[in-house]
Design a protein around this motif. Structure first.
Motif: not given
Length: 350
Positions: A41-64
């Protein structure tokens, strides 16, 4: 120890990204939770590695938007998010800058299991439900009898008034005991339990307890005191609270007689500290072996005879706070045997 080894040793998962939003470190716990290959995972974009979603399917990086938003922001507060497999986790982040309003140099994200918070939420819900249930009955009685006394005082004879006031007093005592239990639970949970131990005569204290409990029940209570009992280093009030709870528990949940035995524990005798052992046997149904680990947890109730379910949790907390032990086994003649040991010296937990 390098940064990777240090991150791997932490209980929480850690993901670190650089100024270009590229991952530079993924700890082993984070890799397991996110379902990714850490080194890969080293060298990959953070949004790809940090695959976290809320109850509505939104990504952590997009929301924060850790690399955007207010230029003076230095952290993202802890929030609840979902892993790819649907497991709830608690996520927080630190945003590093070289100075106020400077571009983001690094983002460090921590991920930890949400089970602890879920357990606390359940315990709070159980506490609210228990308190509401336990308060409702005596409060209803107090209100009803007081209202009857106010409305019909001149029509009631002295015996009726005495009966109502006696019931109100009993319900008030029940409320006071519940409030005291809740305060003890809070002190045990927060480590703020205050003890004032001093050398005490366990034989004298237990004798007083048995006489007091026996005066309020028709159930026979047999007390046996061994000779030459050593002094115990305890808070007399807390000792009395524990033993009273155990004897009353035997009366309430057992059948037949309740037997109380107080004996000396010599130095090196088993795993118990030197001091005094207090054993309370009843003749009820006992507690199944597979349930015994739950007996000393909050809100555990045995049988159908009510109670707050906090008594044995408090017993466990008070005994352990003195440096003693508490166990439950089968009584020789059937029923439950509760054994507490009390040290002769100050062995309180720090």
């Amino acid at each position: 120890m390098d940064a990777q080894a240090l991150a791997d040793s932490l209980p929480d998962g850690v993901v670190v990204a650089d100024a270009d939003q590229r991952v530079v470190l993924v700890s082993a716990p984070a890799a397991r939770m996110l379902g990714v290959d850490g080194p890969g995972a080293v060298g990959r974009p953070l949004p790809e590695v940090l695959a976290l979603r809320d109850q509505d399917g939104r990504a952590w990086t997009a929301c924060n938007r850790p690399y955007g938003g207010i230029a003076t922001r230095t952290a993202v507060p802890e929030q609840s998010w979902l892993l790819p497999d649907g497991t709830e986790v608690l996520v927080a982040a630190r945003i590093h800058r070289d100075g106020v309003r400077e571009p983001v140099r690094q983002v460090a994200v921590t991920i930890r299991s949400g089970r602890g918070r879920a357990r606390l939420d359940r315990e709070r819900s159980d506490l609210v439900a228990t308190v509401a249930h336990e308060l409702r009955s005596p409060l209803t009685g107090v209100k009803g009898f007081v209202q009857a006394l106010l409305n019909r005082w001149d029509k009631l004879n002295d015996e009726q008034k005495k009966l109502m006031l006696t019931t109100v007093a009993a319900d008030s005592d029940r409320l006071s005991r519940l409030i005291a239990e809740l305060l003890d639970v809070a002190r045990i949970d927060t480590g703020r339990l205050q003890l004032y131990p001093r050398p005490s005569d366990a034989g004298v204290l237990v004798t007083r307890i048995v006489e007091s409990v026996a005066a309020g029940t028709a159930r026979p209570i047999d007390l046996t005191l061994d000779d030459d009992l050593p002094a115990v280093h305890v808070d007399p009030d807390k000792f009395t609270q524990v033993v009273t709870n155990l004897v009353e528990n035997g009366v309430r949940h057992g059948d037949g007689s309740v037997r109380v035995h107080v004996e000396a524990v010599a130095e090196g005798q088993g795993s118990d500290p030197a001091g005094v052992r207090v054993t309370v046997d009843d003749q009820g149904e006992g507690v199944p072996e597979e349930m015994r680990r739950r007996v000393f947890t909050k809100f555990w109730k045995g049988g159908a005879r009510g109670g707050s379910g906090l008594g044995l949790y408090i017993v466990h907390g008070l005994v352990r706070a003195h440096g003693g032990t508490v166990t439950i086994t089968d009584a020789p003649g059937g029923g439950a045997r509760l054994v507490t040991t009390w040290p002769a010296e100050d062995l309180r937990a720090d």
